[in-house]
Design a protein around this motif. Structure first.
Motif, PDB file in Angstrom:
ATOM      1  N   ASP A   1       2.361 -11.619  -7.386  1.00  0.00           N
ATOM      2  CA  ASP A   1       1.009 -11.734  -7.308  1.00  0.00           C
ATOM      3  C   ASP A   1      -0.313 -12.939  -7.548  1.00  0.00           C
ATOM      4  O   ASP A   1      -1.320 -13.423  -8.094  1.00  0.00           O
ATOM      5  CB  ASP A   1       0.499 -11.186  -8.982  1.00  0.00           C
ATOM      6  CG  ASP A   1       1.657 -11.712  -9.647  1.00  0.00           C
ATOM      7  OD1 ASP A   1       2.490 -12.071  -9.669  1.00  0.00           O
ATOM      8  OD2 ASP A   1       0.620 -11.996 -10.713  1.00  0.00           O
ATOM      9  N   HIS A   2      -0.127 -14.089  -6.738  1.00  0.00           N
ATOM     10  CA  HIS A   2      -0.504 -14.883  -6.894  1.00  0.00           C
ATOM     11  C   HIS A   2      -0.168 -15.541  -5.839  1.00  0.00           C
ATOM     12  O   HIS A   2      -1.364 -15.974  -5.060  1.00  0.00           O
ATOM     13  CB  HIS A   2      -0.110 -16.278  -7.856  1.00  0.00           C
ATOM     14  CG  HIS A   2       0.279 -15.753  -9.341  1.00  0.00           C
ATOM     15  ND1 HIS A   2      -1.141 -16.462 -10.354  1.00  0.00           N
ATOM     16  CD2 HIS A   2       0.657 -14.817  -9.817  1.00  0.00           C
ATOM     17  CE1 HIS A   2      -0.609 -16.230 -11.069  1.00  0.00           C
ATOM     18  NE2 HIS A   2       0.111 -15.180 -10.993  1.00  0.00           N
TER      19      HIS A   2
ATOM     20  N   HIS B   1       1.261 -20.784  -8.892  1.00  0.00           N
ATOM     21  CA  HIS B   1       2.990 -20.340  -8.179  1.00  0.00           C
ATOM     22  C   HIS B   1       3.003 -19.522  -7.282  1.00  0.00           C
ATOM     23  O   HIS B   1       2.347 -19.129  -6.668  1.00  0.00           O
ATOM     24  CB  HIS B   1       3.909 -20.234  -9.220  1.00  0.00           C
ATOM     25  CG  HIS B   1       3.344 -19.027 -10.486  1.00  0.00           C
ATOM     26  ND1 HIS B   1       1.902 -19.326 -10.423  1.00  0.00           N
ATOM     27  CD2 HIS B   1       3.965 -18.142 -10.522  1.00  0.00           C
ATOM     28  CE1 HIS B   1       1.698 -17.873 -11.469  1.00  0.00           C
ATOM     29  NE2 HIS B   1       3.113 -16.997 -11.266  1.00  0.00           N
TER      30      HIS B   1
ATOM     31  N   ASP C   1       0.013 -19.215 -15.205  1.00  0.00           N
ATOM     32  CA  ASP C   1       0.788 -18.389 -16.190  1.00  0.00           C
ATOM     33  C   ASP C   1       1.610 -19.705 -16.472  1.00  0.00           C
ATOM     34  O   ASP C   1       2.451 -20.369 -15.793  1.00  0.00           O
ATOM     35  CB  ASP C   1       1.563 -17.816 -14.899  1.00  0.00           C
ATOM     36  CG  ASP C   1       1.111 -16.644 -14.883  1.00  0.00           C
ATOM     37  OD1 ASP C   1      -0.369 -15.932 -14.380  1.00  0.00           O
ATOM     38  OD2 ASP C   1       1.736 -15.460 -13.832  1.00  0.00           O
TER      39      ASP C   1
ATOM     40  N   HIS D   1      -5.776 -12.744 -15.966  1.00  0.00           N
ATOM     41  CA  HIS D   1      -4.431 -12.268 -15.775  1.00  0.00           C
ATOM     42  C   HIS D   1      -4.733 -11.085 -16.626  1.00  0.00           C
ATOM     43  O   HIS D   1      -3.319 -10.672 -17.566  1.00  0.00           O
ATOM     44  CB  HIS D   1      -3.583 -13.607 -15.893  1.00  0.00           C
ATOM     45  CG  HIS D   1      -1.579 -12.949 -15.065  1.00  0.00           C
ATOM     46  ND1 HIS D   1      -1.473 -12.043 -15.662  1.00  0.00           N
ATOM     47  CD2 HIS D   1      -1.493 -13.687 -13.882  1.00  0.00           C
ATOM     48  CE1 HIS D   1      -0.273 -11.717 -14.961  1.00  0.00           C
ATOM     49  NE2 HIS D   1      -0.440 -13.570 -14.301  1.00  0.00           N
TER      50      HIS D   1
END
Ligand SMILES: [Zn+2]
Length: 321
Positions: free
Chosen positions: A105-106, A101, A223, A281
């Motif tokens: 943070d990705h 996504h 996530d 994570h």
């Protein structure tokens, strides 16, 4: 062998002591130098953290290694670019990049990977997989236009990566419908078959992936809160599930719409008959209750989960029939 290289070959239901020993050993390893991931098929953690700066945990990122070459990068969160260098990986070897996504943070370091490739000798196109958008988030195509598109892109000097011109290789975009709750095959390369399914991460368009590599099944949750049962079906009998463990059992309603609680992780892993579970994570709120969460997971899941650390390498031997 470099100090920061750690291979985990623990199978499902390893001894409790072994799991904790690995956790302790890996937690004390320095994160520097080169950590090459060996084995025929392995998964390496580039970033085991979330969106909060942490000296031991970069944000989200993983590599799949096949016969000593990094073939797939999953997510490109902050700090993973440096870990990619520490891992000794080469962008020239990648067969695809898959973004779960478009949270910072990705995805934030994607342009850094592309820029780095300029100095290599890659010529073939690079498939890039990512989710469709909604009102709050761009889809992958719009995201790339805004990042490196000609005219308006923030890093428009890299626009050749979209068109495959000016001496750049082309990034071939595979924007995948994140509203589709059924698994679809997205891409097949020489070494990888990548399937994706839309998962529930609050209001964020998000994908989870199953990657089939030389007889192994490797799942990345991205996530998610575990609400789409089709994810469990897609990853049935996975050799490895890399699962986001961003909240404890006491997560409030808002956090629980975004991330699965330990009980939900355990149910998912057990029902899908996941052979190994890698919890990643990790954020301060989940790290502070790690022991309780592991105990909670152990009530339902028959295996022993491993807690991810940056540059950890999980080797996946071929399962005997
Ligand atoms: Zn995240």
């Amino acid at each position: 062998m470099p100090q920061s290289n750690l291979s985990i070959c623990a199978v499902r239901r390893p001894g409790h002591f072994l799991s904790w020993l690995l956790l302790i050993v890996s937690a004390t390893l320095p994160i520097s130098g080169e950590a090459v991931c060996t084995g025929q098929v392995s998964v390496q953690v580039l970033g085991s953290g979330g969106p909060i700066a942490n000296p031991r945990r970069a944000s989200s990122g993983y590599l799949i290694w096949v016969d000593g070459k990094a073939r797939l990068l999953v997510d490109a969160g902050g700090g993973t670019f440096a870990r990619f260098g520490s891992a000794g990986a080469s962008i020239a070897d990648l067969e695809a990049i898959a973004l779960t996504h478009l949270h910072v943070d990705h995805a934030v370091e994607l342009p850094a990977y592309l820029k780095s490739a300029w100095f290599g000798d890659r010529q073939q196109a690079l498939p890039l997989i990512g989710p469709s958008g909604n009102l709050e988030f761009p889809g992958l195509t719009e995201f790339m236009q805004q990042l490196i598109g000609p005219g308006q892109g923030a890093f428009r000097y890299l626009s050749g990566y979209l068109s495959g011109t000016k001496g750049y290789f082309k990034t071939t975009l595979y924007e995948t419908d994140a509203d589709n709750r059924k698994a679809v095959k997205v891409l097949e390369t020489k070494h990888l078959v990548v399937s994706a399914v839309g998962v529930v991460h609050g209001p964020v368009p998000a994908l989870a992936y199953l990657v089939e590599v030389d007889g192994r099944r490797i799942a990345f949750s991205g996530d998610q809160n575990g609400d789409n049962p089709q994810f469990g079906k897609m990853i049935a009998d996975a050799d490895l599930l890399v699962m986001d463990h961003a909240v404890g059992e006491n997560a409030d309603k808002v956090a629980a719409k975004l991330h699965a609680r330990p009980t939900e992780i355990a149910q998912l892993a057990e029902q899908a008959n996941v052979r190994r579970l890698l919890l990643s994570h990790i954020m301060p709120r989940s790290e502070s209750v790690l022991e309780e969460s592991l105990a909670q997971i152990g009530k339902t899941y028959g295996g022993k989960p491993t807690v991810a650390e940056d540059l950890m390498c999980v080797e996946l031997p071929l399962r005997k029939p």
